[in-house]
Design an enzyme around this catalytic site. Sequence first.
Site, PDB file in Angstrom:
ATOM      1  CG  ASP A  53       4.542   1.806  -9.733  1.00  0.00           C
ATOM      2  OD1 ASP A  53       4.314   0.892  -8.922  1.00  0.00           O
ATOM      3  OD2 ASP A  53       3.666   2.586 -10.149  1.00  0.00           O
ATOM      4  CE1 TYR A 111       4.905   8.664  -4.688  1.00  0.00           C
ATOM      5  CE2 TYR A 111       3.075   9.125  -3.201  1.00  0.00           C
ATOM      6  CZ  TYR A 111       4.017   8.252  -3.715  1.00  0.00           C
ATOM      7  OH  TYR A 111       4.061   6.956  -3.252  1.00  0.00           O
TER       8      TYR A 111
END
Length: 245
Positions: A53, A111
């Site tokens: 994003d 992540y």
Amino acid sequence: MRNIKLKIAYDGGRYYGWQRLKDNDQTIQGKLESVISEMVQSYTEIIGSGRTDAGVHAKGQITNFHTDSIMTLEEMHRYINRYLPQDIVVKEITQVSDRFHSRYHAKSKKYTYYVWNHYTHSPFHRKYSCHLPKKLDVPLMKEAAAKFIGTHDFIGFSSLKKTKKSTLRTINELNILSQDNLMSFTFVGDGFLYNMIRIIVGSLVEIGLHEKELSHIDKVLEKNVRSKAGITMPPQGLFLEEVYY
């Protein structure tokens, strides 16, 4: 036709995320496609392992593209890094089998979300972590993190609206470390829904601040209601670390 695989890193701070936008070239995919298309003298689509994003960073994003260019890998590597902006870099370049697809063949991803937990902000971490001045209860957060391990319907911990696609995901690891005021939340899983990591971290933070009980996680996983989960943490603390195949 050759299939070229790239491992790239980028500072996503000034970009609108990975995915190319029709009305804006300030995306990672857009910048890569522009440079590579110019290099091979024809429009070239870049396939990414997944979308990040706006404002999110990557240390090990994987992409691939097809070309009939006769340039050597070394020549490609040198050219691409020469013309990319300084906040995007190709770390590795290899030629792979025709069947390789960076998104469809990804088995799992890693992540990390970073939090600076100190009453004053850090001038060195401010662009790559979220500043939380109140002290967090790390042991309690670790206890809460264990509840996310395994396969669950994570729709309540995402920003997705109604979808016909499966929202079942498996988290294999969720490790929380704290050192010198810098906290890291490292996730390894088979995939992550829209904003899922940032919302899970937000939920853990609220528990760490004693604003919510441990049982709150079970309730969200059971009822799948986004409004009951934690806040969505800001993007600058999130890094795509690695993609596994």
